[in-house]
Design a protein around this motif. Structure first.
Motif, short mmCIF file in Angstrom:
data_model
loop_
_atom_site.label_atom_id
_atom_site.label_comp_id
_atom_site.label_asym_id
_atom_site.label_seq_id
_atom_site.Cartn_x
_atom_site.Cartn_y
_atom_site.Cartn_z
N ASN A 311 0.85 -1.20 0.00
CA ASN A 311 0.00 0.00 0.00
C ASN A 311 0.88 1.24 0.00
OD1 ASN A 311 -2.02 1.88 0.28
ND2 ASN A 311 -3.06 0.84 1.97
N LYS A 312 0.74 2.08 -1.02
CA LYS A 312 1.53 3.30 -1.11
C LYS A 312 1.14 4.33 -0.05
CE LYS A 312 3.69 1.68 -4.64
NZ LYS A 312 5.10 1.22 -4.50
N ALA A 313 -0.09 4.26 0.43
CA ALA A 313 -0.50 5.20 1.47
C ALA A 313 0.24 4.95 2.78
CB ALA A 313 -2.01 5.10 1.70
N VAL A 314 0.57 3.69 3.05
CA VAL A 314 1.35 3.36 4.25
C VAL A 314 2.76 3.94 4.14
CG1 VAL A 314 2.26 1.47 5.64
CG2 VAL A 314 -0.02 1.29 4.67
N ILE A 315 3.33 3.88 2.94
CA ILE A 315 4.67 4.45 2.74
C ILE A 315 4.65 5.95 2.97
CG2 ILE A 315 6.55 4.75 1.08
CD1 ILE A 315 5.70 2.20 -0.26
N ALA A 316 3.61 6.63 2.51
CA ALA A 316 3.50 8.08 2.71
C ALA A 316 3.37 8.42 4.19
CB ALA A 316 2.32 8.62 1.92
N ARG A 317 2.61 7.63 4.92
CA ARG A 317 2.45 7.89 6.36
C ARG A 317 3.75 7.62 7.11
NH1 ARG A 317 -2.85 5.45 5.61
NH2 ARG A 317 -2.02 3.44 6.31
N VAL A 318 4.46 6.58 6.71
CA VAL A 318 5.75 6.28 7.36
C VAL A 318 6.75 7.40 7.10
CG1 VAL A 318 7.73 4.73 7.24
CG2 VAL A 318 5.44 3.78 7.38
N THR A 319 6.76 7.94 5.89
CA THR A 319 7.66 9.05 5.57
C THR A 319 7.33 10.29 6.39
OG1 THR A 319 7.91 8.20 3.31
CG2 THR A 319 8.53 10.49 3.70
N ASN A 320 6.06 10.58 6.57
CA ASN A 320 5.67 11.76 7.34
C ASN A 320 6.00 11.60 8.83
OD1 ASN A 320 4.63 13.03 5.05
ND2 ASN A 320 2.61 12.12 5.32
N LEU A 321 5.99 10.38 9.33
CA LEU A 321 6.29 10.14 10.73
C LEU A 321 7.79 10.02 11.00
CD1 LEU A 321 3.45 7.62 11.66
CD2 LEU A 321 3.68 9.99 12.41
N SER A 322 8.60 10.04 9.98
CA SER A 322 10.05 10.00 10.13
C SER A 322 10.61 11.40 9.94
CB SER A 322 10.69 9.03 9.13
OG SER A 322 10.16 7.73 9.26
N ASP A 323 11.69 11.70 10.63
CA ASP A 323 12.29 13.02 10.52
C ASP A 323 13.19 13.13 9.29
OD1 ASP A 323 11.35 14.21 13.11
OD2 ASP A 323 12.44 12.50 13.90
N THR A 324 14.05 12.15 9.09
CA THR A 324 14.97 12.13 7.96
C THR A 324 14.77 10.83 7.20
OG1 THR A 324 16.56 13.35 9.32
CG2 THR A 324 17.36 12.42 7.25
N VAL A 325 14.66 10.92 5.88
CA VAL A 325 14.43 9.75 5.04
C VAL A 325 15.50 9.72 3.96
CG1 VAL A 325 12.82 8.50 3.57
CG2 VAL A 325 11.96 9.87 5.48
N VAL A 326 16.23 8.61 3.88
CA VAL A 326 17.28 8.40 2.89
C VAL A 326 16.99 7.09 2.17
CG1 VAL A 326 19.74 8.07 2.49
CG2 VAL A 326 18.96 9.67 4.24
N GLY A 327 16.95 7.12 0.85
CA GLY A 327 16.67 5.93 0.06
C GLY A 327 17.90 5.47 -0.71
N LEU A 328 18.07 4.15 -0.78
CA LEU A 328 19.18 3.55 -1.52
C LEU A 328 18.63 2.78 -2.71
CD1 LEU A 328 21.45 2.16 1.36
CD2 LEU A 328 21.66 4.31 0.13
N GLU A 329 19.16 3.06 -3.88
CA GLU A 329 18.77 2.36 -5.12
C GLU A 329 19.99 1.66 -5.69
OE1 GLU A 329 17.16 3.36 -9.65
OE2 GLU A 329 17.23 4.94 -8.12
N SER A 330 19.99 0.35 -5.62
CA SER A 330 21.13 -0.43 -6.09
C SER A 330 20.98 -0.71 -7.59
CB SER A 330 21.23 -1.74 -5.32
OG SER A 330 22.25 -2.56 -5.84
N PHE A 331 22.13 -0.80 -8.28
CA PHE A 331 22.13 -1.11 -9.71
C PHE A 331 22.08 -2.61 -9.99
CE2 PHE A 331 24.62 3.05 -10.55
CZ PHE A 331 23.43 3.76 -10.47
N ILE A 332 22.15 -3.42 -8.96
CA ILE A 332 22.17 -4.88 -9.15
C ILE A 332 20.82 -5.34 -9.69
CG2 ILE A 332 22.43 -7.10 -8.00
CD1 ILE A 332 24.24 -5.77 -5.97
N GLY A 333 20.85 -6.07 -10.80
CA GLY A 333 19.63 -6.59 -11.39
C GLY A 333 18.85 -5.60 -12.21
N SER A 334 19.38 -4.39 -12.46
CA SER A 334 18.67 -3.38 -13.24
C SER A 334 19.45 -3.09 -14.52
CB SER A 334 18.49 -2.10 -12.43
OG SER A 334 19.74 -1.52 -12.12
#
Length: 425
Positions: A311-334
């Motif tokens: 559910n994308k809405a859960v991801i949005a709520r988790v982001t709002n409840l976190s102070d700092t958000v850092v995402g990692l995108e790996s090149f493996i398999g892409s």
């Protein structure tokens, strides 16, 4: 009273006041002594704790994330009382490194650790922490990496070197001392056992904390989240991280690390179905956790497999409840893994959210395109794209790379040029 009677008005009163001050041996400029509480009367000051420093922007107390380049992107470090959310890469290869850097920095700084996991025993996680590079060791390892990755093109003298000098530097090159804020670590070595034995840490391993499954009502905390929240609360209150015993115990920082939060191992099924009964369990846990952190000397890092949440809405709520958000995108398999434009990197790093602390706007970095690579011993963050080439001539190697990349990218501007020419900006 005698002095006041003999003094007049105007310049005569000033002379009388000066003579009175000279008689009592008291000058108009004097240093006030400390108060009974031990603090200066000049105003409130931040507590002095090892491994911390105040922010030059908002005065917030900061701790290092264990990666100096990431500290620079976050505005100087991780603020005390906040949550750092790491969005795990697809195969969970590089996010555990950031998690271990955060814990290793706590051991080097003398902070208390709280490690929680539902997959690995916290004692085993501490045994895999990287070893620190101090003083001359970091300079030696950096010189070896530069020598190993040196190419003939880098040895040639560039005609327009001024534009490379203006690029922002993501990491400070130089020796690092153990007393400084933030350290570098050798990913190929493990932290000495003596440091782990002398450090203070608490472990929360979910399979050992739950003896039998309990029935939990919908829209409430699952049993795993409830146990973890109670465990964190007891450590904060019993050891005085909330400031309840400031005179009995020396102030210190509690570093909280939670691994793979939101995975099915925690008893949450948000990764399995889009509409689940306990979809609010994770967000409620983060809401209560932030309340504990705001009133205590603690900092928390959480790794979460957000790519598995349906559910994308859960991801949005988790982001709002976190102070700092850092995402990692790996090149493996892409497709980017075979693209020559990304041949020197292992993935992209996205700074999705930075907290607003004591001000109306958040601190944003001028560098947007960031990539990371794991060398033999060092994990580095660099700028991905360079400015356009301003020279009239381009080397043959760059022409060939651009032609090959145009062929791989398919029809477009490269195909219109016949696949043998390149675009000059």
């Amino acid at each position: 009273m005698a002095v006041a009677a003999t003094c007049g008005t105007g310049a005569g009163s000033s002379a009388c006041m000066a003579s009175a001050a000279s008689k009592s041996n008291v000058t108009s400029f004097q240093r006030r002594g400390p108060r009974a509480s031990g603090t200066d009367s000049g105003g409130p000051r931040l507590v002095s704790i090892a491994g911390t420093r105040p922010s030059v922007r908002n005065g917030q107390l900061l701790v290092s994330s264990g990666l100096p380049a990431l500290d620079q992107l976050l505005g100087g470090g991780l603020a005390v009382g906040t949550v750092l959310l790491i969005e795990e890469d697809k195969y969970n290869i590089y996010s555990p490194l950031l998690f271990k850097y955060f814990l290793a920095e706590g051991i080097i700084s003398g902070h208390t650790l709280l490690v929680a996991s539902a997959k690995e025993d916290p004692a085993d996680i501490l045994q895999e922490l990287p070893a620190p590079l101090l003083d001359d060791n970091y300079k030696k390892e950096l010189d070896e990496d530069v020598y190993n990755h040196k190419t003939p093109e880098s040895n040639a003298k560039m005609k327009i070197a001024w534009r490379y000098q203006l690029l922002p530097k993501m990491e400070q090159i130089g020796p690092v001392s153990s007393s400084r804020f933030g350290h570098y670590y050798d990913a190929s070595k493990r932290i000495p056992q003596e440091l782990i034995e002398t450090s203070k840490w608490h472990g929360f391993f979910l399979p050992k904390k739950i003896s039998s499954p309990l029935k939990v009502e919908p829209r409430s905390l699952t049993h795993g989240y409830l146990k973890l929240l109670q465990f964190i609360q007891n450590i904060i209150y019993e050891e005085g991280f909330d400031g309840s015993n400031p005179q009995k115990k020396q102030k210190n920082i509690l570093r909280i690390g939670i691994q793979n939060l939101g995975s099915p191992l925690w008893g949450d099924n948000i990764c399995c179905t889009e509409n689940c009964d306990n979809s609010h369990s994770l967000t409620k846990f983060l809401y209560l956790l932030r309340g504990l952190l705001r009133t205590s000397l603690s900092a928390c890092i959480i790794t979460m497999p957000t790519h598995l949440i349906q559910n994308k809405a859960v991801i949005a709520r988790v982001t709002n409840l976190s102070d700092t958000v850092v995402g990692l995108e790996s090149f493996i398999g892409s497709e980017k893994e075979t693209n020559p434009l990304y041949k020197d990197y292992h993935g992209l790093i996205h700074i999705r959210q930075i907290p607003r602390l004591n001000n109306l706007i958040c601190d944003e970095s001028d560098v947007k395109d960031l990539a990371f690579k794991l060398k033999k011993k060092l994990f580095t963050i660099e700028r991905l794209h360079l400015p356009p080439d301003l020279s009239d001539t381009v080397s043959r190697s760059s022409k060939q790379d651009l032609a090959e990349s145009a062929k791989r990218l398919g029809p477009g501007c490269g195909m219109m040029a016949g696949g043998k020419k390149h675009l000059d900006f």
